[in-house]
Design a protein around this motif. Structure first.
Motif, PDB file in Angstrom:
ATOM      1  N   GLU A  83       0.843  -1.206   0.000  1.00 26.51           N
ATOM      2  CA  GLU A  83       0.000   0.000   0.000  1.00 26.51           C
ATOM      3  C   GLU A  83       0.870   1.245   0.000  1.00 26.51           C
ATOM      4  O   GLU A  83       1.863   1.314   0.722  1.00 26.51           O
ATOM      5  CB  GLU A  83      -0.886   0.038   1.251  1.00 26.51           C
ATOM      6  CG  GLU A  83      -1.953  -1.010   1.276  1.00 26.51           C
ATOM      7  CD  GLU A  83      -2.768  -0.972   2.556  1.00 26.51           C
ATOM      8  OE1 GLU A  83      -3.977  -1.231   2.460  1.00 26.51           O
ATOM      9  OE2 GLU A  83      -2.213  -0.695   3.640  1.00 26.51           O
ATOM     10  N   LEU A  84       0.493   2.202  -0.811  1.00 29.31           N
ATOM     11  CA  LEU A  84       1.057   3.540  -0.701  1.00 29.31           C
ATOM     12  C   LEU A  84       0.269   4.251   0.400  1.00 29.31           C
ATOM     13  O   LEU A  84      -0.937   4.072   0.510  1.00 29.31           O
ATOM     14  CB  LEU A  84       0.958   4.275  -2.031  1.00 29.31           C
ATOM     15  CG  LEU A  84       1.738   3.607  -3.169  1.00 29.31           C
ATOM     16  CD1 LEU A  84       1.525   4.367  -4.461  1.00 29.31           C
ATOM     17  CD2 LEU A  84       3.208   3.504  -2.835  1.00 29.31           C
ATOM     18  N   PRO A  85       0.918   5.064   1.230  1.00 30.28           N
ATOM     19  CA  PRO A  85       0.273   5.554   2.448  1.00 30.28           C
ATOM     20  C   PRO A  85      -0.771   6.644   2.203  1.00 30.28           C
ATOM     21  O   PRO A  85      -0.737   7.341   1.194  1.00 30.28           O
ATOM     22  CB  PRO A  85       1.443   6.123   3.249  1.00 30.28           C
ATOM     23  CG  PRO A  85       2.384   6.616   2.202  1.00 30.28           C
ATOM     24  CD  PRO A  85       2.286   5.587   1.093  1.00 30.28           C
ATOM     25  N   ALA A  86      -1.664   6.768   3.190  1.00 28.59           N
ATOM     26  CA  ALA A  86      -2.568   7.920   3.227  1.00 28.59           C
ATOM     27  C   ALA A  86      -1.729   9.152   3.582  1.00 28.59           C
ATOM     28  O   ALA A  86      -0.686   9.045   4.234  1.00 28.59           O
ATOM     29  CB  ALA A  86      -3.664   7.700   4.268  1.00 28.59           C
ATOM     30  N   ASN A  87      -2.169  10.310   3.131  1.00 25.13           N
ATOM     31  CA  ASN A  87      -1.435  11.558   3.362  1.00 25.13           C
ATOM     32  C   ASN A  87      -2.396  12.660   3.778  1.00 25.13           C
ATOM     33  O   ASN A  87      -3.532  12.711   3.293  1.00 25.13           O
ATOM     34  CB  ASN A  87      -0.723  12.009   2.083  1.00 25.13           C
ATOM     35  CG  ASN A  87       0.236  10.979   1.557  1.00 25.13           C
ATOM     36  OD1 ASN A  87       1.204  10.648   2.194  1.00 25.13           O
ATOM     37  ND2 ASN A  87      -0.063  10.449   0.375  1.00 25.13           N
ATOM     38  N   ILE A  88      -1.915  13.546   4.638  1.00 27.19           N
ATOM     39  CA  ILE A  88      -2.624  14.774   4.970  1.00 27.19           C
ATOM     40  C   ILE A  88      -1.682  15.919   4.628  1.00 27.19           C
ATOM     41  O   ILE A  88      -0.483  15.844   4.928  1.00 27.19           O
ATOM     42  CB  ILE A  88      -3.009  14.843   6.456  1.00 27.19           C
ATOM     43  CG1 ILE A  88      -4.101  13.839   6.764  1.00 27.19           C
ATOM     44  CG2 ILE A  88      -3.466  16.237   6.852  1.00 27.19           C
ATOM     45  CD1 ILE A  88      -4.512  13.810   8.224  1.00 27.19           C
ATOM     46  N   GLY A  89      -2.212  16.952   4.006  1.00 29.11           N
ATOM     47  CA  GLY A  89      -1.378  18.087   3.638  1.00 29.11           C
ATOM     48  C   GLY A  89      -2.016  19.406   4.015  1.00 29.11           C
ATOM     49  O   GLY A  89      -3.243  19.548   4.000  1.00 29.11           O
ATOM     50  N   PHE A  90      -1.175  20.369   4.379  1.00 26.97           N
ATOM     51  CA  PHE A  90      -1.603  21.734   4.673  1.00 26.97           C
ATOM     52  C   PHE A  90      -0.634  22.669   3.971  1.00 26.97           C
ATOM     53  O   PHE A  90       0.575  22.460   4.001  1.00 26.97           O
ATOM     54  CB  PHE A  90      -1.582  22.006   6.180  1.00 26.97           C
ATOM     55  CG  PHE A  90      -1.854  23.441   6.521  1.00 26.97           C
ATOM     56  CD1 PHE A  90      -3.141  23.938   6.484  1.00 26.97           C
ATOM     57  CD2 PHE A  90      -0.813  24.297   6.837  1.00 26.97           C
ATOM     58  CE1 PHE A  90      -3.399  25.275   6.770  1.00 26.97           C
ATOM     59  CE2 PHE A  90      -1.062  25.631   7.122  1.00 26.97           C
ATOM     60  CZ  PHE A  90      -2.354  26.118   7.101  1.00 26.97           C
ATOM     61  N   GLY A  91      -1.168  23.706   3.321  1.00 31.38           N
ATOM     62  CA  GLY A  91      -0.292  24.622   2.607  1.00 31.38           C
ATOM     63  C   GLY A  91      -0.789  26.052   2.638  1.00 31.38           C
ATOM     64  O   GLY A  91      -1.962  26.330   2.897  1.00 31.38           O
ATOM     65  N   VAL A  92       0.142  26.947   2.381  1.00 33.12           N
ATOM     66  CA  VAL A  92      -0.177  28.368   2.265  1.00 33.12           C
ATOM     67  C   VAL A  92       0.592  28.921   1.065  1.00 33.12           C
ATOM     68  O   VAL A  92       1.741  28.527   0.811  1.00 33.12           O
ATOM     69  CB  VAL A  92       0.167  29.144   3.566  1.00 33.12           C
ATOM     70  CG1 VAL A  92       1.636  29.044   3.903  1.00 33.12           C
ATOM     71  CG2 VAL A  92      -0.284  30.589   3.489  1.00 33.12           C
ATOM     72  N   ALA A  93      -0.066  29.783   0.302  1.00 37.79           N
ATOM     73  CA  ALA A  93       0.559  30.376  -0.886  1.00 37.79           C
ATOM     74  C   ALA A  93       0.233  31.863  -0.917  1.00 37.79           C
ATOM     75  O   ALA A  93      -0.839  32.288  -0.476  1.00 37.79           O
ATOM     76  CB  ALA A  93       0.050  29.703  -2.156  1.00 37.79           C
ATOM     77  N   ASN A  94       1.199  32.644  -1.435  1.00 37.03           N
ATOM     78  CA  ASN A  94       1.008  34.091  -1.535  1.00 37.03           C
ATOM     79  C   ASN A  94       1.591  34.568  -2.847  1.00 37.03           C
ATOM     80  O   ASN A  94       2.698  34.185  -3.213  1.00 37.03           O
ATOM     81  CB  ASN A  94       1.687  34.795  -0.362  1.00 37.03           C
ATOM     82  CG  ASN A  94       1.440  36.292  -0.380  1.00 37.03           C
ATOM     83  OD1 ASN A  94       2.020  37.000  -1.178  1.00 37.03           O
ATOM     84  ND2 ASN A  94       0.568  36.744   0.494  1.00 37.03           N
TER      85      ASN A  94
END
Length: 169
Positions: free
Chosen positions: A102-113
């Protein structure tokens, strides 16, 4: 001993604006995994197909700053008869094993300006968390992992110049 895993994905996605500032998107990846190994001469190249989902939200904090968050599901492959050991042909039954991966589950958080240089310079930072501890096969190799990514994009007419950096613990 030698192993190789190749995964290709086709990912149709869609998004919708919920409000003037909030949007939501979803994707469904259809992947093909190709596995070879782990023992030279006693394993066979095997294929499997698997789905993977993704859902995310973007929020425009200001006209130039966007926050984003997403969750991506695991993608599980089962490679049937990937290992075949025949100790003595026609004497013992062959040992045949499937490989679950299995390829893992992922959680992501990002900010862009994109406020700098009259909107021509986009700066972005992401923090990801990869759940290796619950992924078949890989949980024996990797610990859960934080990944930091940073990038910049400068736009000059129709040309975009990009630079990025990623660090995984």
């Amino acid at each position: 001993a030698s192993s190789a895993l190749v995964a290709f994905e086709v990912t149709p996605a869609m998004g919708v604006d919920l409000t003037d500032r909030l949007s939501m998107g979803a994707a469904l990846s259809v992947g093909i995994g190709i596995f070879d190994g782990p023992f030279v001469g006693v394993s066979a190249l095997r294929y499997d197909y698997a789905l993977r989902g993704l859902a995310g939200l973007n929020y425009d904090l200001t006209r130039a700053t966007t926050l984003g968050v997403y969750y991506q599901t695991k993608q599980g492959f089962t490679f049937d008869d990937a290992i075949r050991l025949e100790i003595a042909p026609n004497v013992f039954d062959p040992i045949i094993r499937d490989i679950k991966l299995e390829l893992p589950a992922n959680i992501g958080f990002g900010v862009a300006n994109n406020k700098l240089m009259d909107g021509q310079l986009l700066l972005a930072v992401d923090l990801l968390y990869k759940f290796w501890g619950s992924a078949d096969l890989f949980r024996a190799i990797y610990d859960n992992q934080f990944v930091f990514q940073a990038g910049a994009q400068y736009t000059s007419g129709r040309v975009r110049y990009r630079l990025g950096y990623a660090y995984a613990e």
